[in-house]
Design a protein around this motif. Structure first.
Motif, PDB file in Angstrom:
ATOM      1  N   ASP A 125      50.981  60.456  57.457  1.00  0.00           N
ATOM      2  CA  ASP A 125      52.298  61.009  57.787  1.00  0.00           C
ATOM      3  C   ASP A 125      53.397  60.612  56.802  1.00  0.00           C
ATOM      4  OD1 ASP A 125      52.348  58.375  58.484  1.00  0.00           O
ATOM      5  OD2 ASP A 125      53.152  58.663  60.491  1.00  0.00           O
ATOM      6  N   ASN A 126      53.104  59.696  55.866  1.00  0.00           N
ATOM      7  CA  ASN A 126      54.097  59.318  54.864  1.00  0.00           C
ATOM      8  C   ASN A 126      53.380  58.844  53.605  1.00  0.00           C
ATOM      9  OD1 ASN A 126      56.232  58.416  53.327  1.00  0.00           O
ATOM     10  ND2 ASN A 126      57.303  57.459  55.034  1.00  0.00           N
ATOM     11  N   LEU A 127      53.204  59.744  52.668  1.00  0.00           N
ATOM     12  CA  LEU A 127      52.442  59.442  51.461  1.00  0.00           C
ATOM     13  C   LEU A 127      53.231  58.604  50.462  1.00  0.00           C
ATOM     14  CD1 LEU A 127      50.734  62.921  50.829  1.00  0.00           C
ATOM     15  CD2 LEU A 127      49.906  60.992  52.201  1.00  0.00           C
ATOM     16  N   ASP A 128      54.506  58.385  50.743  1.00  0.00           N
ATOM     17  CA  ASP A 128      55.349  57.644  49.809  1.00  0.00           C
ATOM     18  C   ASP A 128      55.421  56.146  50.107  1.00  0.00           C
ATOM     19  OD1 ASP A 128      56.057  59.963  48.373  1.00  0.00           O
ATOM     20  OD2 ASP A 128      57.580  60.451  49.875  1.00  0.00           O
ATOM     21  N   VAL A 129      54.921  55.725  51.255  1.00  0.00           N
ATOM     22  CA  VAL A 129      55.027  54.328  51.659  1.00  0.00           C
ATOM     23  C   VAL A 129      53.663  53.642  51.571  1.00  0.00           C
ATOM     24  CG1 VAL A 129      55.598  52.734  53.535  1.00  0.00           C
ATOM     25  CG2 VAL A 129      56.992  54.771  53.163  1.00  0.00           C
ATOM     26  N   CYS A 130      53.569  52.615  50.753  1.00  0.00           N
ATOM     27  CA  CYS A 130      52.331  51.849  50.594  1.00  0.00           C
ATOM     28  C   CYS A 130      52.142  50.933  51.797  1.00  0.00           C
ATOM     29  CB  CYS A 130      52.403  51.033  49.309  1.00  0.00           C
ATOM     30  SG  CYS A 130      51.035  49.882  49.066  1.00  0.00           S
ATOM     31  N   VAL A 131      50.969  51.022  52.434  1.00  0.00           N
ATOM     32  CA  VAL A 131      50.676  50.144  53.568  1.00  0.00           C
ATOM     33  C   VAL A 131      49.703  49.029  53.190  1.00  0.00           C
ATOM     34  CG1 VAL A 131      51.177  51.912  55.291  1.00  0.00           C
ATOM     35  CG2 VAL A 131      48.841  51.678  54.427  1.00  0.00           C
ATOM     36  N   ARG A 132      49.025  49.188  52.071  1.00  0.00           N
ATOM     37  CA  ARG A 132      48.167  48.124  51.557  1.00  0.00           C
ATOM     38  C   ARG A 132      47.924  48.351  50.069  1.00  0.00           C
ATOM     39  NH1 ARG A 132      41.688  47.638  52.242  1.00  0.00           N
ATOM     40  NH2 ARG A 132      41.359  45.896  50.827  1.00  0.00           N
ATOM     41  N   TYR A 133      48.208  47.330  49.273  1.00  0.00           N
ATOM     42  CA  TYR A 133      47.962  47.416  47.845  1.00  0.00           C
ATOM     43  C   TYR A 133      46.694  46.628  47.524  1.00  0.00           C
ATOM     44  CZ  TYR A 133      48.906  47.818  42.862  1.00  0.00           C
ATOM     45  OH  TYR A 133      48.808  48.137  41.526  1.00  0.00           O
ATOM     46  N   TYR A 134      45.695  47.311  46.954  1.00  0.00           N
ATOM     47  CA  TYR A 134      44.397  46.710  46.654  1.00  0.00           C
ATOM     48  C   TYR A 134      44.337  46.453  45.146  1.00  0.00           C
ATOM     49  CZ  TYR A 134      39.184  46.582  46.425  1.00  0.00           C
ATOM     50  OH  TYR A 134      37.878  46.253  46.206  1.00  0.00           O
ATOM     51  N   THR A 135      44.577  45.221  44.752  1.00  0.00           N
ATOM     52  CA  THR A 135      44.496  44.887  43.337  1.00  0.00           C
ATOM     53  C   THR A 135      43.139  44.287  42.997  1.00  0.00           C
ATOM     54  OG1 THR A 135      45.462  43.604  41.522  1.00  0.00           O
ATOM     55  CG2 THR A 135      45.567  42.603  43.728  1.00  0.00           C
ATOM     56  N   SER A 136      42.608  44.701  41.867  1.00  0.00           N
ATOM     57  CA  SER A 136      41.336  44.165  41.379  1.00  0.00           C
ATOM     58  C   SER A 136      41.555  43.064  40.344  1.00  0.00           C
ATOM     59  CB  SER A 136      40.494  45.288  40.760  1.00  0.00           C
ATOM     60  OG  SER A 136      40.188  46.291  41.706  1.00  0.00           O
ATOM     61  N   VAL A 200      45.093  55.151  41.882  1.00  0.00           N
ATOM     62  CA  VAL A 200      44.917  56.176  42.917  1.00  0.00           C
ATOM     63  C   VAL A 200      45.681  55.833  44.183  1.00  0.00           C
ATOM     64  CG1 VAL A 200      43.196  57.287  44.418  1.00  0.00           C
ATOM     65  CG2 VAL A 200      42.647  56.861  42.027  1.00  0.00           C
ATOM     66  N   THR A 201      46.261  56.866  44.798  1.00  0.00           N
ATOM     67  CA  THR A 201      46.858  56.773  46.122  1.00  0.00           C
ATOM     68  C   THR A 201      45.836  57.277  47.130  1.00  0.00           C
ATOM     69  OG1 THR A 201      49.065  57.171  45.215  1.00  0.00           O
ATOM     70  CG2 THR A 201      48.783  57.489  47.587  1.00  0.00           C
ATOM     71  N   MET A 202      45.476  56.433  48.100  1.00  0.00           N
ATOM     72  CA  MET A 202      44.410  56.741  49.042  1.00  0.00           C
ATOM     73  C   MET A 202      44.956  56.852  50.462  1.00  0.00           C
ATOM     74  SD  MET A 202      41.511  54.059  47.650  1.00  0.00           S
ATOM     75  CE  MET A 202      40.251  54.766  48.725  1.00  0.00           C
ATOM     76  N   ARG A 203      44.577  57.913  51.152  1.00  0.00           N
ATOM     77  CA  ARG A 203      44.944  58.046  52.554  1.00  0.00           C
ATOM     78  C   ARG A 203      44.065  57.116  53.397  1.00  0.00           C
ATOM     79  NH1 ARG A 203      45.695  63.208  50.430  1.00  0.00           N
ATOM     80  NH2 ARG A 203      47.545  64.344  51.172  1.00  0.00           N
ATOM     81  N   MET A 204      44.669  56.462  54.378  1.00  0.00           N
ATOM     82  CA  MET A 204      43.918  55.607  55.298  1.00  0.00           C
ATOM     83  C   MET A 204      42.988  56.458  56.154  1.00  0.00           C
ATOM     84  SD  MET A 204      44.825  52.407  54.877  1.00  0.00           S
ATOM     85  CE  MET A 204      44.503  51.522  56.400  1.00  0.00           C
ATOM     86  N   GLY A 205      41.864  55.845  56.569  1.00  0.00           N
ATOM     87  CA  GLY A 205      40.981  56.523  57.517  1.00  0.00           C
ATOM     88  C   GLY A 205      39.732  57.118  56.914  1.00  0.00           C
ATOM     89  N   MET A 254      55.439  42.114  52.891  1.00  0.00           N
ATOM     90  CA  MET A 254      56.495  41.200  52.424  1.00  0.00           C
ATOM     91  C   MET A 254      57.194  41.738  51.195  1.00  0.00           C
ATOM     92  SD  MET A 254      54.708  37.456  52.958  1.00  0.00           S
ATOM     93  CE  MET A 254      56.102  36.623  52.177  1.00  0.00           C
ATOM     94  N   ASN A 255      56.432  42.335  50.284  1.00  0.00           N
ATOM     95  CA  ASN A 255      57.029  42.841  49.063  1.00  0.00           C
ATOM     96  C   ASN A 255      57.827  44.108  49.296  1.00  0.00           C
ATOM     97  OD1 ASN A 255      56.158  41.521  46.235  1.00  0.00           O
ATOM     98  ND2 ASN A 255      54.636  41.062  47.812  1.00  0.00           N
ATOM     99  N   LYS A 256      57.499  44.857  50.356  1.00  0.00           N
ATOM    100  CA  LYS A 256      58.298  46.045  50.682  1.00  0.00           C
ATOM    101  C   LYS A 256      59.667  45.644  51.210  1.00  0.00           C
ATOM    102  CE  LYS A 256      55.544  48.306  53.424  1.00  0.00           C
ATOM    103  NZ  LYS A 256      55.069  49.394  54.320  1.00  0.00           N
ATOM    104  N   LEU A 257      59.763  44.429  51.794  1.00  0.00           N
ATOM    105  CA  LEU A 257      61.029  43.986  52.352  1.00  0.00           C
ATOM    106  C   LEU A 257      61.975  43.444  51.286  1.00  0.00           C
ATOM    107  CD1 LEU A 257      59.707  42.138  55.535  1.00  0.00           C
ATOM    108  CD2 LEU A 257      60.788  44.388  55.434  1.00  0.00           C
ATOM    109  N   LYS A 258      61.456  43.184  50.088  1.00  0.00           N
ATOM    110  CA  LYS A 258      62.289  42.600  49.035  1.00  0.00           C
ATOM    111  C   LYS A 258      63.114  43.666  48.326  1.00  0.00           C
ATOM    112  CE  LYS A 258      59.218  38.684  48.162  1.00  0.00           C
ATOM    113  NZ  LYS A 258      58.388  37.965  47.163  1.00  0.00           N
TER     114      LYS A 258
END
Length: 258
Positions: A125-136, A200-205, A254-258
């Motif tokens: 429902d919101n492709l612009d908001v990151c809910v989890r950043y997966y760094t390698s 890549v931007t990935m949809r949850m689910g 936490m980083n979204k709140l900064k």
């Protein structure tokens, strides 16, 4: 250097337009785009055919029944003519227009077999908001004993590596990607390089990220993959990655709140 991008689709009409558009926006032009459809019953193939002329001959597709997403990916790898091969799922899209250019820059070094980076997850429902950043970034091949792997949607590998060491084992239900990377990176020790890029931007689910049943199957697949490749691990070691994933989510918030 030609890069082949493979998208496996099945009834993907709601999301595949974003996927295709993101490929079109790539600044790197020496590409081949393969769409491997499993015989969709919705408008997926209507959308694919709509976009075909815009690729000026660089898009090829097939639509036929298959044995699931890993079977479709294998078909794509076998069809590929590019020097380098990457996978872009039909509910995902490139985060920026220069992803493939960055891949090409790294793979210009013939000593590198594969490159990988980061991805991030969003809600439908919101492709612009990151809910989890997966760094390698912290990944090391030894971490695969704990079930860790590079973000697979960011993994771009020379086609000759797949030809030498094999593609996806379709007997795995949800973790054939882990088994394949384990075989390539841990067992055969191909030369890999990380770049600090959000690919890549990935949809949850997705199939590997939804529900307790899915996580149970992942655990079973990981154990089997490690055992079949003669790599020691156990349930306790594999369980350590779950607190790590929780920390990723907390860090993202936490980083979204900064």
């Amino acid at each position: 250097m030609k890069i082949t991008v493979i998208t496996a689709t099945f009834n993907s009409g709601k999301t595949v337009r974003d996927t295709i558009e993101s490929v079109l926006r790539q600044t790197y032009q020496e590409i081949e785009y393969l769409i491997i459809d499993g015989g969709s019953k919705d408008n997926t193939m209507d959308i694919v055919k709509e976009y075909e002329p815009r690729f000026s001959g660089k898009l090829r597709y097939i639509s036929e029944p298959d044995k699931g997403i890993y079977d479709a990916m294998n078909k794509g790898i076998r069809m590929a003519t590019g020097d380098v091969v990457g996978l872009l799922n039909s509910d995902d899209f490139y985060t920026s227009s220069d992803v493939l250019q960055q891949v090409a820059d790294v793979m210009a070094d013939e000593g590198i077999d594969a490159v990988y980076g980061d991805v991030h997850y969003v809600n439908e429902d919101n492709l612009d908001v990151c809910v989890r950043y997966y760094t390698s970034r912290p990944f090391h091949r030894s971490w695969m004993r704990f079930g860790f792997m590079p973000a697979h949607p960011s993994f771009y590998c020379r086609r000759k590596i797949y030809e030498k060491y094999g593609v996806f084992d379709t007997s795995y239900k949800v973790a054939a990607d882990f088994e394949n990377l384990l075989r390539l990176i841990f067992v055969n020790r191909i030369h890999i390089k990380y770049i600090s890029t959000d690919f890549v931007t990935m949809r949850m689910g997705g199939a590997s990220s939804s529900g307790l049943k899915s996580h149970k199957q992942i655990m079973q697949d990981h154990l089997r993959a490690l055992q079949s490749n003669k790599v020691y691990s156990n349930i306790l070691l594999l369980g350590l990655r779950y607190p790590y994933k929780v920390c990723e989510i907390i860090w993202t918030k936490m980083n979204k709140l900064k």
